[in-house]
Each structure stands twice: as structure tokens, then as C-alpha cells.
Design a protein around this motif. Structure first.
Motif, PDB file in Angstrom:
ATOM      1  N   HIS A  52       0.954  -7.477  -2.441  1.00  0.00           N
ATOM      2  CA  HIS A  52       0.676  -7.019  -4.012  1.00  0.00           C
ATOM      3  C   HIS A  52       1.593  -5.636  -4.426  1.00  0.00           C
ATOM      4  CE1 HIS A  52      -2.963  -8.947  -4.074  1.00  0.00           C
ATOM      5  NE2 HIS A  52      -3.496  -8.357  -3.011  1.00  0.00           N
ATOM      6  N   LEU A  53       2.572  -5.568  -3.439  1.00  0.00           N
ATOM      7  CA  LEU A  53       3.796  -4.774  -3.925  1.00  0.00           C
ATOM      8  C   LEU A  53       4.585  -5.224  -5.078  1.00  0.00           C
ATOM      9  CD1 LEU A  53       5.059  -3.076  -0.358  1.00  0.00           C
ATOM     10  CD2 LEU A  53       3.877  -2.122  -2.364  1.00  0.00           C
ATOM     11  N   PHE A  54       4.850  -6.646  -4.637  1.00  0.00           N
ATOM     12  CA  PHE A  54       5.454  -7.496  -5.821  1.00  0.00           C
ATOM     13  C   PHE A  54       4.790  -8.608  -6.420  1.00  0.00           C
ATOM     14  CE2 PHE A  54       5.756  -9.037  -1.262  1.00  0.00           C
ATOM     15  CZ  PHE A  54       5.603 -10.276  -1.341  1.00  0.00           C
ATOM     16  N   LEU A  55       3.561  -8.893  -5.970  1.00  0.00           N
ATOM     17  CA  LEU A  55       2.818 -10.106  -6.701  1.00  0.00           C
ATOM     18  C   LEU A  55       1.612  -9.201  -7.332  1.00  0.00           C
ATOM     19  CD1 LEU A  55       2.378 -13.096  -4.425  1.00  0.00           C
ATOM     20  CD2 LEU A  55       4.102 -12.847  -6.384  1.00  0.00           C
ATOM     21  N   GLN A  56       1.463  -9.773  -8.582  1.00  0.00           N
ATOM     22  CA  GLN A  56       0.074  -9.035  -9.470  1.00  0.00           C
ATOM     23  C   GLN A  56      -1.165  -9.374  -8.675  1.00  0.00           C
ATOM     24  OE1 GLN A  56       0.428  -6.936 -12.170  1.00  0.00           O
ATOM     25  NE2 GLN A  56      -1.376  -6.501 -11.811  1.00  0.00           N
ATOM     26  N   PRO A  57      -1.965  -8.425  -8.219  1.00  0.00           N
ATOM     27  CA  PRO A  57      -3.178  -9.278  -7.679  1.00  0.00           C
ATOM     28  C   PRO A  57      -4.196  -9.763  -8.886  1.00  0.00           C
ATOM     29  CG  PRO A  57      -3.139  -6.818  -7.682  1.00  0.00           C
ATOM     30  CD  PRO A  57      -1.795  -7.244  -8.278  1.00  0.00           C
ATOM     31  N   ALA A  58      -4.981 -10.695  -8.311  1.00  0.00           N
ATOM     32  CA  ALA A  58      -6.127 -11.274  -9.093  1.00  0.00           C
ATOM     33  C   ALA A  58      -6.889  -9.898  -9.736  1.00  0.00           C
ATOM     34  CB  ALA A  58      -7.174 -12.090  -8.293  1.00  0.00           C
ATOM     35  N   SER A  59      -7.552  -9.979 -10.689  1.00  0.00           N
ATOM     36  CA  SER A  59      -8.516  -9.064 -11.342  1.00  0.00           C
ATOM     37  C   SER A  59      -9.502  -8.576 -10.427  1.00  0.00           C
ATOM     38  CB  SER A  59      -8.886  -9.416 -12.765  1.00  0.00           C
ATOM     39  OG  SER A  59      -9.860 -10.774 -12.626  1.00  0.00           O
ATOM     40  N   ASN A  60     -10.257  -9.381  -9.541  1.00  0.00           N
ATOM     41  CA  ASN A  60     -11.313  -9.007  -8.559  1.00  0.00           C
ATOM     42  C   ASN A  60     -10.622  -8.616  -7.175  1.00  0.00           C
ATOM     43  OD1 ASN A  60     -10.093 -11.576  -7.577  1.00  0.00           O
ATOM     44  ND2 ASN A  60     -12.262 -12.400  -7.466  1.00  0.00           N
ATOM     45  N   ALA A  61      -9.478  -8.171  -7.085  1.00  0.00           N
ATOM     46  CA  ALA A  61      -8.741  -7.784  -5.699  1.00  0.00           C
ATOM     47  C   ALA A  61      -9.486  -6.513  -5.252  1.00  0.00           C
ATOM     48  CB  ALA A  61      -7.507  -7.824  -5.917  1.00  0.00           C
ATOM     49  N   LYS A  62      -9.632  -6.113  -4.311  1.00  0.00           N
ATOM     50  CA  LYS A  62     -10.471  -5.130  -3.541  1.00  0.00           C
ATOM     51  C   LYS A  62      -9.119  -3.955  -3.281  1.00  0.00           C
ATOM     52  CE  LYS A  62     -14.472  -7.224  -2.070  1.00  0.00           C
ATOM     53  NZ  LYS A  62     -15.293  -7.765  -1.125  1.00  0.00           N
ATOM     54  N   LEU A  63      -8.545  -3.430  -4.295  1.00  0.00           N
ATOM     55  CA  LEU A  63      -7.640  -2.308  -4.081  1.00  0.00           C
ATOM     56  C   LEU A  63      -7.988  -1.047  -4.981  1.00  0.00           C
ATOM     57  CD1 LEU A  63      -4.663  -5.200  -5.037  1.00  0.00           C
ATOM     58  CD2 LEU A  63      -5.015  -3.956  -2.757  1.00  0.00           C
ATOM     59  N   VAL A  64      -7.590  -0.251  -4.346  1.00  0.00           N
ATOM     60  CA  VAL A  64      -7.875   1.386  -5.108  1.00  0.00           C
ATOM     61  C   VAL A  64      -6.940   1.548  -6.234  1.00  0.00           C
ATOM     62  CG1 VAL A  64      -7.610   3.736  -4.565  1.00  0.00           C
ATOM     63  CG2 VAL A  64      -8.126   2.149  -2.634  1.00  0.00           C
ATOM     64  N   TYR A  83      -0.390  -2.765  -9.768  1.00  0.00           N
ATOM     65  CA  TYR A  83       0.221  -3.164  -8.563  1.00  0.00           C
ATOM     66  C   TYR A  83       1.285  -4.334  -8.781  1.00  0.00           C
ATOM     67  CZ  TYR A  83      -3.298  -0.925  -5.762  1.00  0.00           C
ATOM     68  OH  TYR A  83      -4.048   0.161  -5.010  1.00  0.00           O
ATOM     69  N   GLY A  84       1.982  -4.743  -7.844  1.00  0.00           N
ATOM     70  CA  GLY A  84       3.044  -5.923  -8.057  1.00  0.00           C
ATOM     71  C   GLY A  84       4.367  -5.464  -8.767  1.00  0.00           C
ATOM     72  N   GLU A  85       5.100  -6.379  -9.052  1.00  0.00           N
ATOM     73  CA  GLU A  85       6.391  -6.097  -9.729  1.00  0.00           C
ATOM     74  C   GLU A  85       7.522  -5.009  -9.159  1.00  0.00           C
ATOM     75  OE1 GLU A  85       7.177  -8.775 -11.864  1.00  0.00           O
ATOM     76  OE2 GLU A  85       5.359  -9.370 -11.590  1.00  0.00           O
ATOM     77  N   PHE A  86       6.884  -4.582  -8.185  1.00  0.00           N
ATOM     78  CA  PHE A  86       7.851  -3.640  -7.533  1.00  0.00           C
ATOM     79  C   PHE A  86       7.844  -2.138  -8.546  1.00  0.00           C
ATOM     80  CE2 PHE A  86       9.959  -6.879  -5.453  1.00  0.00           C
ATOM     81  CZ  PHE A  86       9.777  -6.673  -4.024  1.00  0.00           C
ATOM     82  N   GLN A  87       6.507  -2.060  -9.285  1.00  0.00           N
ATOM     83  CA  GLN A  87       6.546  -0.947 -10.213  1.00  0.00           C
ATOM     84  C   GLN A  87       6.538   0.357  -9.285  1.00  0.00           C
ATOM     85  OE1 GLN A  87       3.364  -1.593 -13.204  1.00  0.00           O
ATOM     86  NE2 GLN A  87       2.468  -3.106 -11.816  1.00  0.00           N
ATOM     87  N   ASN A 131       1.222   1.592  -5.943  1.00  0.00           N
ATOM     88  CA  ASN A 131       2.151   0.696  -4.928  1.00  0.00           C
ATOM     89  C   ASN A 131       2.646   1.755  -4.061  1.00  0.00           C
ATOM     90  OD1 ASN A 131       2.350  -1.904  -5.834  1.00  0.00           O
ATOM     91  ND2 ASN A 131       4.192  -1.787  -7.140  1.00  0.00           N
ATOM     92  N   ARG A 132       2.954   2.881  -4.287  1.00  0.00           N
ATOM     93  CA  ARG A 132       3.319   3.587  -3.450  1.00  0.00           C
ATOM     94  C   ARG A 132       2.298   4.136  -2.075  1.00  0.00           C
ATOM     95  NH1 ARG A 132       5.413   6.200  -8.179  1.00  0.00           N
ATOM     96  NH2 ARG A 132       3.723   7.729  -8.033  1.00  0.00           N
ATOM     97  N   GLN A 133       1.176   4.490  -2.659  1.00  0.00           N
ATOM     98  CA  GLN A 133       0.067   4.316  -1.542  1.00  0.00           C
ATOM     99  C   GLN A 133       0.008   2.937  -0.775  1.00  0.00           C
ATOM    100  OE1 GLN A 133      -3.590   5.585  -3.402  1.00  0.00           O
ATOM    101  NE2 GLN A 133      -2.768   7.430  -3.837  1.00  0.00           N
ATOM    102  N   LEU A 134       0.037   1.897  -1.317  1.00  0.00           N
ATOM    103  CA  LEU A 134       0.063   0.679  -0.610  1.00  0.00           C
ATOM    104  C   LEU A 134       1.179   0.639   0.494  1.00  0.00           C
ATOM    105  CD1 LEU A 134      -1.371  -2.229  -0.102  1.00  0.00           C
ATOM    106  CD2 LEU A 134      -0.272  -2.848  -1.920  1.00  0.00           C
ATOM    107  N   PHE A 135       2.318   0.991  -0.048  1.00  0.00           N
ATOM    108  CA  PHE A 135       3.550   1.045   0.931  1.00  0.00           C
ATOM    109  C   PHE A 135       3.296   2.140   2.091  1.00  0.00           C
ATOM    110  CE2 PHE A 135       7.702   2.337   1.976  1.00  0.00           C
ATOM    111  CZ  PHE A 135       8.520   1.237   2.262  1.00  0.00           C
ATOM    112  N   ASN A 136       2.704   3.253   1.864  1.00  0.00           N
ATOM    113  CA  ASN A 136       2.630   4.286   2.635  1.00  0.00           C
ATOM    114  C   ASN A 136       1.737   3.865   3.753  1.00  0.00           C
ATOM    115  OD1 ASN A 136       4.759   5.835   1.812  1.00  0.00           O
ATOM    116  ND2 ASN A 136       3.201   6.868   0.286  1.00  0.00           N
ATOM    117  N   LYS A 137       0.637   3.274   3.207  1.00  0.00           N
ATOM    118  CA  LYS A 137      -0.340   2.533   4.071  1.00  0.00           C
ATOM    119  C   LYS A 137       0.383   1.766   4.983  1.00  0.00           C
ATOM    120  CE  LYS A 137      -5.018   0.502   4.311  1.00  0.00           C
ATOM    121  NZ  LYS A 137      -6.153  -0.097   3.567  1.00  0.00           N
TER     122      LYS A 137
END
Length: 121
Positions: free
Chosen positions: A62-74, A80-84, A89-95
Motif C-alpha cells: 500500500h506504499l505504492f498500490l492504492q488499497p481497496a476502499s474496504n482495506a483495514k488501514l489507519v 495510501y499508494g502511489e508513493f505519496q 504512507n510515512r506511518q506505514l513505512f515506519n511500521k
């Protein structure tokens, strides 16, 4: 010193850990591809793993791919996605980095779609 080395490994655990640890010296962890596990899980895995076995960790898709609308993400899914360069994205990368640190990974793996190509900033 210019030496070539060959490392034998696998993605994930296709056989028992005990057997895999006896014949592989690197394991690519794919459980982080969807959403990285907590650091405690990584520490437990590292403590069960012989010192001669190293890990690589797949970065979350999900750093580079757009997640589905029902994805369980904060946070906001559209961030998310597209290296935005977003907080999500920063929190996901840090995790993912914390998880990689917890298993003492020496490689991060970024799996990208074939449409990912170099571009000028």
C-alpha cells in the motif's frame, strides 16, 4: 577483497521452520506485504532463528498500490499508494522499518507493478 557468495533461501516458510533453518541462510518475510506485523512478533521470530539465518522484509504494497476502499488501514484510504508523501504512507513505512529492525533484516524488498518506471522528479 572481491568474493562472490551464493545465499540459499526462500520466500516465507514453505516447510517447517526447523527444516528450513537447517538448509537456508536467508528468508524473505512476506507477511509484511499487506500490513507489517508488530515488532514483538518479529522479535519472537528472531529469537527462534539461528544466528546464521538472515531475513529480508517485503515493504507493504500500500506504499505504492492504492488499497481497496474496504482495506483495514489507519487514516484516509486515498492517502495510501502511489508513493505519496502523506502521513499515512510515512506511518506505514515506519511500521515496516520497525518490523524489519525487530528481525534484524539486512534487506528491504520493494515489489512494484510492471507499470512502475523511472521518472524525473
Amino acid at each position: 577483497m572481491d568474493q562472490k557468495s551464493i545465499r540459499v533461501g526462500t520466500v516465507g516458510f514453505p516447510v517447517s521452520k526447523k527444516y528450513l533453518f537447517s538448509c537456508a541462510d536467508v528468508i524473505e518475510l512476506q507477511d509484511s506485504f499487506n500490513n507489517p506485523p508488530k515488532s514483538q512478533s518479529g522479535k519472537k521470530l528472531r529469537s527462534e532463528t539461528p544466528a546464521n539465518v538472515s531475513f529480508s522484509v517485503q515493504l507493504p504494497k500500500h506504499l505504492f498500490l492504492q488499497p481497496a476502499s474496504n482495506a483495514k488501514l489507519v487514516g484516509e484510504i486515498s492517502n495510501y499508494g502511489e508513493f505519496q508523501n502523506t502521513e499515512e504512507n510515512r506511518q506505514l513505512f515506519n511500521k515496516a522499518i520497525k518490523y524489519a529492525d525487530s528481525v534484524n533484516a539486512d534487506t528491504l524488498v520493494l515489489i512494484t507493478p510492471s507499470s512502475f518506471t523511472p521518472a524525473k522528479p
